[in-house]
Design an enzyme around this catalytic site. Structure first.
Site, PDB file in Angstrom:
ATOM      1  N   GLY A  47       6.678   0.498   5.600  1.00  0.00           N
ATOM      2  CA  GLY A  47       7.558  -0.378   4.821  1.00  0.00           C
ATOM      3  C   GLY A  47       7.572  -0.022   3.341  1.00  0.00           C
ATOM      4  O   GLY A  47       8.619  -0.025   2.689  1.00  0.00           O
ATOM      5  N   CYS A  48       6.407   0.309   2.812  1.00  0.00           N
ATOM      6  CA  CYS A  48       6.294   0.636   1.387  1.00  0.00           C
ATOM      7  C   CYS A  48       6.974   1.970   1.075  1.00  0.00           C
ATOM      8  O   CYS A  48       7.593   2.134   0.021  1.00  0.00           O
ATOM      9  CB  CYS A  48       4.828   0.663   0.969  1.00  0.00           C
ATOM     10  SG  CYS A  48       4.022  -0.931   1.239  1.00  0.00           S
ATOM     11  N   THR A  49       6.865   2.906   2.016  1.00  0.00           N
ATOM     12  CA  THR A  49       7.545   4.198   1.848  1.00  0.00           C
ATOM     13  C   THR A  49       9.048   3.988   1.853  1.00  0.00           C
ATOM     14  O   THR A  49       9.756   4.503   0.980  1.00  0.00           O
ATOM     15  CB  THR A  49       7.124   5.173   2.965  1.00  0.00           C
ATOM     16  OG1 THR A  49       5.709   5.399   2.862  1.00  0.00           O
ATOM     17  CG2 THR A  49       7.857   6.491   2.843  1.00  0.00           C
ATOM     18  N   ARG A  66       0.817  -1.213   0.000  1.00  0.00           N
ATOM     19  CA  ARG A  66       0.000   0.000   0.000  1.00  0.00           C
ATOM     20  C   ARG A  66       0.848   1.259   0.000  1.00  0.00           C
ATOM     21  O   ARG A  66       1.876   1.322   0.668  1.00  0.00           O
ATOM     22  CB  ARG A  66      -0.894   0.036   1.236  1.00  0.00           C
ATOM     23  CG  ARG A  66      -2.013  -0.987   1.165  1.00  0.00           C
ATOM     24  CD  ARG A  66      -2.995  -0.826   2.257  1.00  0.00           C
ATOM     25  NE  ARG A  66      -3.645   0.481   2.172  1.00  0.00           N
ATOM     26  CZ  ARG A  66      -4.561   0.879   3.027  1.00  0.00           C
ATOM     27  NH1 ARG A  66      -4.929   0.104   4.018  1.00  0.00           N
ATOM     28  NH2 ARG A  66      -5.114   2.056   2.905  1.00  0.00           N
ATOM     29  N   GLY A  79      10.214   2.364  -1.426  1.00  0.00           N
ATOM     30  CA  GLY A  79      10.219   3.346  -2.510  1.00  0.00           C
ATOM     31  C   GLY A  79      11.376   4.327  -2.387  1.00  0.00           C
ATOM     32  O   GLY A  79      12.034   4.662  -3.374  1.00  0.00           O
TER      33      GLY A  79
END
Length: 155
Positions: free
Chosen positions: A44-46, A39, A49
């Site tokens: 974690g996704c930030t 998401r 990226g």
């Protein structure tokens, strides 16, 4: 059956940031790093990226195109990309078309509830569009360095 090492880029087109539609077979001619994350704008996704962003020049030096994929909308992707200044496009797979090709939507436990979510995964396709590397159940720390090392082996 999920896509496996040695198979070609699937003939999938998805909407992407920058008001684009990306047709995966059109990515042939350069190495493609396709990373799936659960998401937008979650810790974690930030971090993942940002790690790809911070090493973007190294990927460019290896003629590698980075594309991030989640089930979020293009509108959410645009905000996420802008907020963290990602220099690569994010694809919106709201219908799970590409996720299903790679079989990465898995049951997960969230706060004691069973939910379906994207299993963080990364795939590398060579210049001919052939899948050469895959990582499933990715842990974010040092993952980008692992991907860069694999690109060196492709050269």
């Amino acid at each position: 059956m999920p896509l496996v090492i040695g198979e070609s880029l699937p003939p999938v087109s998805l909407p992407a940031t920058g008001d684009k539609t990306i047709h995966l077979p059109d990515c042939r001619g350069q190495v493609l790093v396709l990373y799936f994350y659960p998401r937008d704008d979650t810790p974690g996704c930030t971090q993942e990226g940002q790690d790809f962003r911070d090493h973007f020049a190294a990927f460019q030096a290896k003629n590698a195109l980075i594309l991030g994929v989640s089930r979020d909308s293009v509108k959410k992707h645009e905000k996420f990309k802008s907020k963290y200044e990602f220099p690569f496009d994010l694809l919106a797979d709201e219908e799970e078309t590409l996720c299903n090709v790679f079989d990465i939507v898995k049951p997960k436990n969230m706060y004691g509830k069973q939910v379906r979510g994207i299993e963080r995964s990364t795939f590398i396709f060579d210049k001919e569009g052939i899948l050469r590397y895959e990582w499933r159940k990715v842990k974010v720390p040092d993952h980008v360095q692992t991907v860069l090392a694999a690109l060196d082996k492709l050269a």
